[in-house]
Design a protein around this motif. Structure first.
Motif, PDB file in Angstrom:
ATOM      1  N   CYS A  11       0.814  -1.159  -0.179  1.00  0.00           N
ATOM      2  CA  CYS A  11      -0.032   0.111   0.071  1.00  0.00           C
ATOM      3  C   CYS A  11       0.892   1.323   0.131  1.00  0.00           C
ATOM      4  O   CYS A  11       2.192   1.255   0.229  1.00  0.00           O
ATOM      5  N   GLY A  12       0.336   2.358  -0.417  1.00  0.00           N
ATOM      6  CA  GLY A  12       1.298   3.653  -0.413  1.00  0.00           C
ATOM      7  C   GLY A  12       0.154   4.687  -0.259  1.00  0.00           C
ATOM      8  O   GLY A  12      -0.998   4.658  -0.520  1.00  0.00           O
ATOM      9  N   SER A  13       0.575   6.214  -0.102  1.00  0.00           N
ATOM     10  CA  SER A  13      -0.210   7.072  -0.044  1.00  0.00           C
ATOM     11  C   SER A  13       0.660   8.405  -0.655  1.00  0.00           C
ATOM     12  O   SER A  13       1.819   8.265  -0.734  1.00  0.00           O
ATOM     13  N   TYR A  14      -0.344   9.478  -0.820  1.00  0.00           N
ATOM     14  CA  TYR A  14       0.309  10.963  -1.150  1.00  0.00           C
ATOM     15  C   TYR A  14      -0.296  11.859  -0.598  1.00  0.00           C
ATOM     16  O   TYR A  14      -1.468  11.810  -0.749  1.00  0.00           O
ATOM     17  N   SER A  64       3.920   4.580  -4.992  1.00  0.00           N
ATOM     18  CA  SER A  64       4.348   4.267  -3.472  1.00  0.00           C
ATOM     19  C   SER A  64       3.867   2.919  -3.207  1.00  0.00           C
ATOM     20  O   SER A  64       4.280   1.909  -2.598  1.00  0.00           O
ATOM     21  N   ALA A  65       2.417   2.416  -3.736  1.00  0.00           N
ATOM     22  CA  ALA A  65       1.967   1.146  -3.220  1.00  0.00           C
ATOM     23  C   ALA A  65       2.566   0.118  -4.141  1.00  0.00           C
ATOM     24  O   ALA A  65       3.108  -0.965  -3.767  1.00  0.00           O
ATOM     25  N   HIS A  68       6.282  -0.746  -2.460  1.00  0.00           N
ATOM     26  CA  HIS A  68       5.883  -1.116  -1.258  1.00  0.00           C
ATOM     27  C   HIS A  68       5.709  -2.645  -1.455  1.00  0.00           C
ATOM     28  O   HIS A  68       6.051  -3.623  -0.843  1.00  0.00           O
ATOM     29  N   ALA A 293      -1.981   3.122   4.825  1.00  0.00           N
ATOM     30  CA  ALA A 293      -0.478   3.389   4.708  1.00  0.00           C
ATOM     31  C   ALA A 293       0.074   4.018   5.875  1.00  0.00           C
ATOM     32  O   ALA A 293       1.227   3.684   6.183  1.00  0.00           O
ATOM     33  N   ALA A 297       3.178   1.954   7.659  1.00  0.00           N
ATOM     34  CA  ALA A 297       4.219   2.501   7.557  1.00  0.00           C
ATOM     35  C   ALA A 297       4.784   2.612   9.138  1.00  0.00           C
ATOM     36  O   ALA A 297       6.219   2.337   9.340  1.00  0.00           O
TER      37      ALA A 297
END
Ligand code: ACO
Length: 325
Positions: A11-14, A64-65, A68, A293, A297
């Motif tokens: 998973c990822g985020s912004y 980013s996801a 990861h 995320a 993290a």
């Protein structure tokens, strides 16, 4: 007998750089830090920069996801993007993300269920992966609600923020055991009789304008906890899981009072709740993947944990999902 499950690979985020504090808002409209914190739990939110869009933030979260998950964008054959603030009326923002990632195969489309959008997108991707037609999906929530707000309306402009989050799902054949990872169930609901309680007063086929967000806050609040707990109970019944099995409650981040009220009614202790509304405000369809995320993290959420996701928003729509991380 094996079961085909949609398993989270990463998973990822912004979040945009620009932080808008309650104190700064108090300089623009008749409000105060104390009022906002007491009624909502929000201290600050992020606001997209002039060049940033729902699509550009979604692409950042997707990258980013993918990083990861340790997979290349070319391994993705499905993109489902939840948003109520698309870059254009059409095409879908998902195809802009697809192009940005250099993917020319598979399918990409948007889902619109306002604050419940991410759970609706998860349900859609999960169902498509289970058919065998797709192998790996990006499920994204991305919003620029700052562009829909009436910045003179203190009752709504203090509540929302911008951002994006994404998860990578992969279809896997698993042994069919209780500890199998992946999406266990997603339950979706809507009731359009409430459509005028939270809506945007514009659109391509009505006014030809984008419009502004309008909300009967008290009415939304009045229905939220009952709707959320009802659909969560459905998810428990569908899986045989109980509240005691939950490791993390990752709710849509609309308002701390709604989160606490729902958790209390469900019997979930505060130390199992992931809260980001204090820093992000309500980012609508982006709030759940942003919260995921965050908690991944800082290593709160770990592989094998059982997660309860839920959301409620405009429509009304509401939804819940159980997934083993
Ligand atoms: N600052 C100061 N005063 C304010 C503000 C503000 N930002 N906004 C409203 N007020 C005033 C109102 O004008 C009203 O004043 P009055 O009594 O003189 O008329 C007073 O505060 C009370 O207003 P209410 O709207 O009744 O306030 P309430 O306690 O219901 O809180 C809130 C408002 C926070 C919006 C609440 O109703 C709520 O949380 N509703 C849920 C809606 C929500 O979270 N929506 C997000 C989208 S939907 C979703 O994601 C679930």
């Amino acid at each position: 007998m094996t079961v085909r499950r949609s398993v989270v690979l990463g998973c990822g985020s912004y979040l945009p750089n620009r932080v808008l504090t309650n104190a700064e808002l108090a300089g623009k409209v008749d409000t105060s830090d104390e009022w906002i914190v007491q009624r909502t739990g929000i201290h600050e939110r992020r606001i997209a920069a002039p060049g940033e869009t729902t699509g550009s933030m979604a692409t950042q979260a997707a990258r980013s996801a993918l990083a990861h998950a340790h997979i290349d964008a070319q391994a993705i054959d499905l993109i489902v993007l939840a948003t109520s603030t698309p870059d254009n009326t059409f095409p879908a923002t998902a195809v802009a993300v697809q192009a940005d990632l250099g993917i020319t195969h598979g399918a990409a489309f948007d889902v619109q269920a306002v604050c419940s959008g991410f759970v609706y997108a998860l349900a859609t991707a999960d169902a498509l992966l289970k058919t065998g037609a797709f192998s790996r999906a990006l499920v994204i929530g991305s919003e620029t609600f700052s562009r829909l707000l009436d910045w003179t309306d203190r009752a709504t402009c203090v509540l929302f923020g911008d951002g994006a989050g994404a998860v990578v799902l992969e279809a896997q054949e698993l042994p069919g055991k209780r500890e199998d990872r992946g999406v266990l169930t997603v339950r979706l609901r809507s009731d359009g009789r409430h459509k005028s309680k939270l809506y945007v007063d514009g659109g391509p086929s009505s006014t030809g304008t984008v419009g502004h967000l309008r909300m009967e806050g008290r009415e939304v609040f009045r229905h939220a906890v009952a709707m959320i707990t009802d659909v969560v109970d459905d998810a428990f019944k569908a899986t045989g899981m109980t509240v005691a099995d939950i490791d993390w409650f990752v709710p849509h981040q609309a308002n701390k009072r709604i989160i606490d009220g729902s958790a209390h009614k469900l019997g979930i202790p505060p130390n199992k709740i992931v809260v980001t509304v204090d820093r992000h405000g309500n980012t609508s369809a982006a709030s759940i993947p942003l919260a995921l995320a965050d908690a991944v993290a800082d290593r709160r959420i770990k592989r094998g944990d059982l997660l309860l996701l839920e959301a409620m928003g405009g429509g009304f729509t509401w939804a819940a999902a159980l997934l083993r991380w």
